[in-house]
Enzyme design. Structure first.
Site, PDB file in Angstrom:
ATOM      1  N   CYS A   1      31.044  -6.330  14.370  1.00  0.00           N
ATOM      2  CA  CYS A   1      32.107  -5.766  15.028  1.00  0.00           C
ATOM      3  C   CYS A   1      31.688  -4.279  15.588  1.00  0.00           C
ATOM      4  CB  CYS A   1      33.385  -5.662  14.161  1.00  0.00           C
ATOM      5  SG  CYS A   1      33.392  -4.851  12.776  1.00  0.00           S
TER       6      CYS A   1
ATOM      7  N   CYS B   1      43.380   3.322  16.121  1.00  0.00           N
ATOM      8  CA  CYS B   1      43.133   3.759  17.390  1.00  0.00           C
ATOM      9  C   CYS B   1      41.619   3.569  17.654  1.00  0.00           C
ATOM     10  CB  CYS B   1      43.339   5.428  17.763  1.00  0.00           C
ATOM     11  SG  CYS B   1      45.286   5.640  17.989  1.00  0.00           S
TER      12      CYS B   1
ATOM     13  N   ASN C   1      35.744  12.759  21.152  1.00  0.00           N
ATOM     14  CA  ASN C   1      37.080  13.276  20.795  1.00  0.00           C
ATOM     15  C   ASN C   1      37.635  14.124  22.045  1.00  0.00           C
ATOM     16  OD1 ASN C   1      35.803  14.612  17.704  1.00  0.00           O
ATOM     17  ND2 ASN C   1      36.762  12.670  18.086  1.00  0.00           N
TER      18      ASN C   1
ATOM     19  N   LYS D   1      35.506  20.873  13.279  1.00  0.00           N
ATOM     20  CA  LYS D   1      36.794  20.794  14.006  1.00  0.00           C
ATOM     21  C   LYS D   1      37.597  22.010  13.729  1.00  0.00           C
ATOM     22  CE  LYS D   1      37.194  15.992  15.486  1.00  0.00           C
ATOM     23  NZ  LYS D   1      38.372  14.732  15.247  1.00  0.00           N
TER      24      LYS D   1
ATOM     25  N   ASN E   1      45.476   7.556   9.450  1.00  0.00           N
ATOM     26  CA  ASN E   1      45.200   6.632   8.586  1.00  0.00           C
ATOM     27  C   ASN E   1      46.356   6.668   7.302  1.00  0.00           C
ATOM     28  OD1 ASN E   1      44.166   7.892   5.872  1.00  0.00           O
ATOM     29  ND2 ASN E   1      43.067   8.774   7.357  1.00  0.00           N
TER      30      ASN E   1
END
Lengths: 97, 392
Positions: free
Chosen positions: B350, B197, B79, B95, B140
């Site tokens: 992935c 992102c 981050n 956070k 999102n």
């Protein structure tokens, strides 16, 4: 007639990375059909069942074509068409990667 | 179009406040009146991430009296490239708490309210209610539609921003005076169609470019000066260094703020937006292996081909040994099929399992019946098999 089509980042894999490409047509639908012949596959990302996909916005100059005439919107030499799909931004939520 | 101020002015500024905000006070458009309005303002920032970090710091510095922060996440090392409200010593801290501490350091006059629960349809009204304005820094589609719908149904303005690689967008949605997000995008893209992102990346400083536009608009609305970004979408291109704006019209057919609304309460946004497509879910059912099972297959010497469906630059960062790269796009356009062996099992992976499930659906459809994908992807591999590899 040459019309500039501005390509969003996520569709530039269809245009060899180009941010803007030239295409022709008298309506937006024709323009996208011609665009798909020169950049195969891109048409399907914009149009589905002869309609614009609902999460893809297209602007003729600064007007949203949904309020002009959709794919039937007339386009002319010197116009700029901007494609702007919805993107998720901010910080990623790992659950959704 | 200019709009009246959202907030009534506070009774007075203290001597300390006059000193602190002097560079605002000498701008005629702001003045004592505007600064007193900011002092009385209550702003909620959804997400203390990429956009929320600069937004919170500038709102605090500007003297917004009350700042609410919604975030249930903790600070991760990845981050810090862009989320400048957090620092090295905040890693693994919530956070919301880390952001509160930075705000206190920036401006101790600000009252900070923490909301550490996950925003959902059950608590959104209650959380939003006390605030004058909402700044949306969400990442999102499910949360973005939830924020939009809650703001419209409560009659509150919100300042929206979005970022991807070098591109940013911002607008103000306020149904009373203009369009809402559903007027701009009536429906979210199907899962797997548009990268996040985390898949596509974002230039760190782009967060500041867009986050500061959001604060600029918030301040204008709260104090009532300038031309608000209502009915316009600002498009920023950091590579070209250009700003353009296009018109956003209120859609008379909007299901939320149009003439005959069909959405009159909050809905199930996870179901509305989906996370993985139905096809991918069906393909992954019974065809998902764990990273440990993949390790066992490799150790046993099973005959299979391991295909990484991420992008080349992700492959360069970290990879599972023995994997070959065929990006997901080549599955969607069919090119991948000719590159794959018909007589060996195909194992896909992935970053964390979403994209490989989408590619698996394509493979199953093409007759690769024994193909599987790795749940948790390369991140799961790093966690369970080889923690010496870098996670990203």
């Amino acid at each position: 007639m040459a019309i500039e089509v501005r390509i969003p980042t996520i569709l530039r894999n269809y245009t060899d990375g180009a941010k803007a490409v030239q295409s022709t047509g008298s309506t937006l639908g024709e323009l996208f059909a011609n665009l798909d012949s020169s950049h195969p596959g891109i048409g399907g990302r914009l149009v589905e069942d002869a309609k614009l996909r609902r999460f893809v916005n297209v602007y003729l100059n600064d007007e949203d074509v949904r309020f002009l005439g959709g794919l039937d919107t007339p386009v002319a030499d010197g116009d700029t068409v901007t494609v702007l799909p919805a993107v998720a931004g901010g910080a990623p939520d790992a659950a959704r990667v | 179009m200019s709009l009246p101020p959202l907030v009534e002015p506070a009774a007075e500024l203290t001597v300390d406040e006059v000193r602190r905000y002097s560079r605002h006070l000498i701008i005629p458009d702001v003045g004592m009146d505007g600064q007193k309005r900011l002092k009385n303002a209550k702003v909620l920032v959804v997400g203390a991430g990429g956009l929320g970090s600069p937004a919170l710091l500038y709102l605090a510095a500007a003297g917004v009296g009350t700042l609410g922060i919604i975030d249930f996440d903790v600070v991760d090392e990845s981050n810090l490239q862009r989320q400048i409200i957090h620092g090295q010593s905040d890693i693994d801290r919530p956070k919301a708490e880390s952001a509160r501490d930075s705000i206190r350091e920036t401006n101790p006059n600000v009252e900070v309210v923490l909301h550490t629960e996950r925003l959902d349809s059950g608590n959104a009204f209650e959380i939003f209610e006390p605030y004058d304005l909402i700044v949306d820094g969400t990442d999102n589609f499910a949360t973005r539609y939830l924020v939009n719908d809650a703001a419209v149904l409560l009659g509150k303005p919100y300042v929206w921003g979005s970022i991807y690689r070098f591109d940013g967008q911002a607008s103000v949605f306020w149904a009373e005076h203009g369009p809402c997000y559903r007027c701009l995008y009536p429906e979210p893209p199907p899962p797997g169609m548009v990268p996040s992102c985390a898949e596509g990346g974002v230039l760190g400083v782009l967060c500041a470019s867009i986050g500061s536009i959001q604060v600029n608009e918030a301040i204008k609305l709260l104090a009532g000066f300038g031309e608000p970004l209502v009915g316009r979408l600002m498009i920023y291109d950091a590579l070209e260094m250009s700003y353009r704006s296009v018109k956003v019209r209120k859609d008379p057919e909007c299901p939320l703020c149009g003439k005959n609304p069909t959405i009159t309460e909050l809905i199930d946004y996870e179901a509305f937006c989906g996370t993985v497509s139905d096809e991918a879910q069906a393909a992954a059912l019974g065809s998902t292996i764990t990273p440990l099972e993949l390790k066992e297959k490799i150790d046993r010497g099973d005959d299979f081909v391991l295909v990484d469906v991420r992008e080349p630059n992700e492959y360069e960062i970290v990879r599972i040994p023995g994997s070959v790269l065929i990006p997901k796009g080549e599955f969607l356009n069919g090119e991948a099929l000719s590159k794959l062996p018909q007589d060996r099992q195909v194992v896909l992976h992935c970053k964390s399992g979403g994209r490989s499930a989408e590619a698996l659906a394509v493979l199953k459809g093409a007759g690769f019946a024994d193909a599987v994908h790795v749940g948790g992807g390369v991140l799961g591999w790093i966690k369970q098999v080889d923690p010496s590899l870098p996670a990203y």
